[in-house]
Design a protein around this motif. Structure first.
Motif, mmCIF file in Angstrom:
data_model
loop_
_atom_site.group_PDB
_atom_site.id
_atom_site.type_symbol
_atom_site.label_atom_id
_atom_site.label_comp_id
_atom_site.label_asym_id
_atom_site.label_seq_id
_atom_site.Cartn_x
_atom_site.Cartn_y
_atom_site.Cartn_z
ATOM 1 N N MET A 1 0.902 -1.132 -0.012
ATOM 2 C CA MET A 1 -0.136 0.047 -0.248
ATOM 3 C C MET A 1 1.011 1.216 -0.126
ATOM 4 O O MET A 1 1.777 1.319 0.787
ATOM 5 C CB MET A 1 -0.898 0.052 1.232
ATOM 6 N N THR A 2 0.537 2.193 -0.742
ATOM 7 C CA THR A 2 1.111 3.418 -0.833
ATOM 8 C C THR A 2 0.709 4.599 0.337
ATOM 9 O O THR A 2 -0.175 4.259 1.193
ATOM 10 C CB THR A 2 0.988 4.260 -2.062
ATOM 11 N N ALA A 3 1.449 5.319 0.403
ATOM 12 C CA ALA A 3 1.121 6.427 1.710
ATOM 13 C C ALA A 3 -0.197 6.980 1.122
ATOM 14 O O ALA A 3 -0.974 7.212 2.378
ATOM 15 C CB ALA A 3 2.275 7.539 1.477
ATOM 16 N N SER A 4 -0.798 7.123 0.027
ATOM 17 C CA SER A 4 -1.993 7.884 -0.096
ATOM 18 C C SER A 4 -3.092 6.851 0.072
ATOM 19 O O SER A 4 -4.070 7.615 0.499
ATOM 20 C CB SER A 4 -2.034 8.427 -1.679
ATOM 21 N N MET A 5 -2.776 5.704 0.147
ATOM 22 C CA MET A 5 -3.798 5.027 0.397
ATOM 23 C C MET A 5 -3.994 4.647 2.012
ATOM 24 O O MET A 5 -5.122 4.601 2.387
ATOM 25 C CB MET A 5 -3.552 3.267 0.078
ATOM 26 N N TYR A 6 -2.921 4.904 2.669
ATOM 27 C CA TYR A 6 -2.987 5.048 4.032
ATOM 28 C C TYR A 6 -3.797 6.239 4.711
ATOM 29 O O TYR A 6 -4.445 6.297 5.466
ATOM 30 C CB TYR A 6 -1.459 4.697 4.509
ATOM 31 N N ALA A 7 -3.255 7.118 3.885
ATOM 32 C CA ALA A 7 -3.938 8.506 4.139
ATOM 33 C C ALA A 7 -5.464 8.391 4.011
ATOM 34 O O ALA A 7 -6.433 9.006 4.676
ATOM 35 C CB ALA A 7 -3.409 9.721 3.610
ATOM 36 N N LEU A 8 -5.892 7.668 2.973
ATOM 37 C CA LEU A 8 -7.282 7.711 2.428
ATOM 38 C C LEU A 8 -7.932 6.825 3.585
ATOM 39 O O LEU A 8 -9.045 6.987 4.169
ATOM 40 C CB LEU A 8 -7.528 7.350 1.286
ATOM 41 N N LEU A 9 -7.541 5.707 3.904
ATOM 42 C CA LEU A 9 -8.022 5.066 4.906
ATOM 43 C C LEU A 9 -8.406 5.599 6.555
ATOM 44 O O LEU A 9 -9.144 5.459 6.721
ATOM 45 C CB LEU A 9 -7.055 3.624 5.049
ATOM 46 N N LEU A 11 -8.482 9.099 6.569
ATOM 47 C CA LEU A 11 -9.352 9.817 6.552
ATOM 48 C C LEU A 11 -10.940 9.242 6.530
ATOM 49 O O LEU A 11 -11.711 9.748 6.952
ATOM 50 C CB LEU A 11 -9.099 10.790 5.053
ATOM 51 N N THR A 12 -10.995 8.005 5.946
ATOM 52 C CA THR A 12 -12.157 7.479 5.780
ATOM 53 C C THR A 12 -12.750 7.022 7.139
ATOM 54 O O THR A 12 -13.840 7.218 7.473
ATOM 55 C CB THR A 12 -11.926 6.293 4.926
ATOM 56 N N VAL A 13 -11.820 6.584 8.132
ATOM 57 C CA VAL A 13 -12.077 6.358 9.336
ATOM 58 C C VAL A 13 -12.541 7.538 10.233
ATOM 59 O O VAL A 13 -13.392 7.577 11.096
ATOM 60 C CB VAL A 13 -11.021 5.587 10.251
ATOM 61 N N PHE A 14 -11.867 8.532 9.906
ATOM 62 C CA PHE A 14 -12.133 10.004 10.679
ATOM 63 C C PHE A 14 -13.654 10.518 10.009
ATOM 64 O O PHE A 14 -14.444 10.836 10.925
ATOM 65 C CB PHE A 14 -11.059 11.122 10.135
ATOM 66 N N GLY A 52 -15.574 8.568 -0.942
ATOM 67 C CA GLY A 52 -15.755 7.953 -2.118
ATOM 68 C C GLY A 52 -15.057 8.808 -3.512
ATOM 69 O O GLY A 52 -14.368 8.285 -4.230
ATOM 70 N N ALA A 53 -15.298 10.086 -3.204
ATOM 71 C CA ALA A 53 -15.040 10.915 -4.613
ATOM 72 C C ALA A 53 -13.292 10.876 -4.336
ATOM 73 O O ALA A 53 -12.631 11.170 -5.328
ATOM 74 C CB ALA A 53 -15.511 12.369 -4.091
ATOM 75 N N LEU A 54 -12.759 11.190 -2.965
ATOM 76 C CA LEU A 54 -11.404 11.113 -3.020
ATOM 77 C C LEU A 54 -10.712 9.834 -3.224
ATOM 78 O O LEU A 54 -9.600 9.863 -4.255
ATOM 79 C CB LEU A 54 -11.058 11.376 -1.481
ATOM 80 N N ALA A 55 -11.285 8.743 -3.096
ATOM 81 C CA ALA A 55 -10.857 7.530 -3.417
ATOM 82 C C ALA A 55 -10.690 7.301 -5.278
ATOM 83 O O ALA A 55 -9.809 6.871 -5.775
ATOM 84 C CB ALA A 55 -11.468 6.296 -2.972
#
Length: 100
Positions: A1-9, A11-14, A52-55
């Motif tokens: 997983m890339t850093a952007s995927m961890y950030a998206l995860l 942010l989604t939990v938030f 979803g839009a960010l993903a």
């Protein structure tokens, strides 16, 4: 997983938990009678749409966006609900008994 995927995860939990942790509409606007469940649900769905839009944006930047069927969206909705479970329990089962 890339850093952007961890950030998206993260942010989604938030986004999934924040509506239940704040008594202000969108975390900014004070409501006269406080937030009720429909307010929480609306903010929760707004967070789902933003995540979803960010993903989709991140996927488009990485390459072609894959087409998804209804099964994908059903799983995403269920996973988002699981992410929101801790704050939901805190708001309605623990915190709800000791209201200010």
């Amino acid at each position: 997983m890339t850093a952007s995927m961890y950030a998206l995860l993260a942010l989604t939990v938030f986004f999934a938990n924040f509506p239940f942790l704040s008594q202000r509409a969108l975390g900014v606007f004070a409501l006269k009678n406080g937030k009720r469940f429909p307010h929480h649900l609306g903010e929760w769905l707004l967070g789902l749409l933003l995540a979803g839009a960010l993903a989709r944006l991140l996927e488009a930047r990485a390459g072609a966006v894959h087409q998804q069927d209804w099964e994908f969206y059903a799983v995403v909705l269920c996973l988002y609900a699981v992410f929101a479970f801790p704050a939901f329990v805190w708001r309605y089962f623990w915190h709800g008994r000791n209201k200010d």
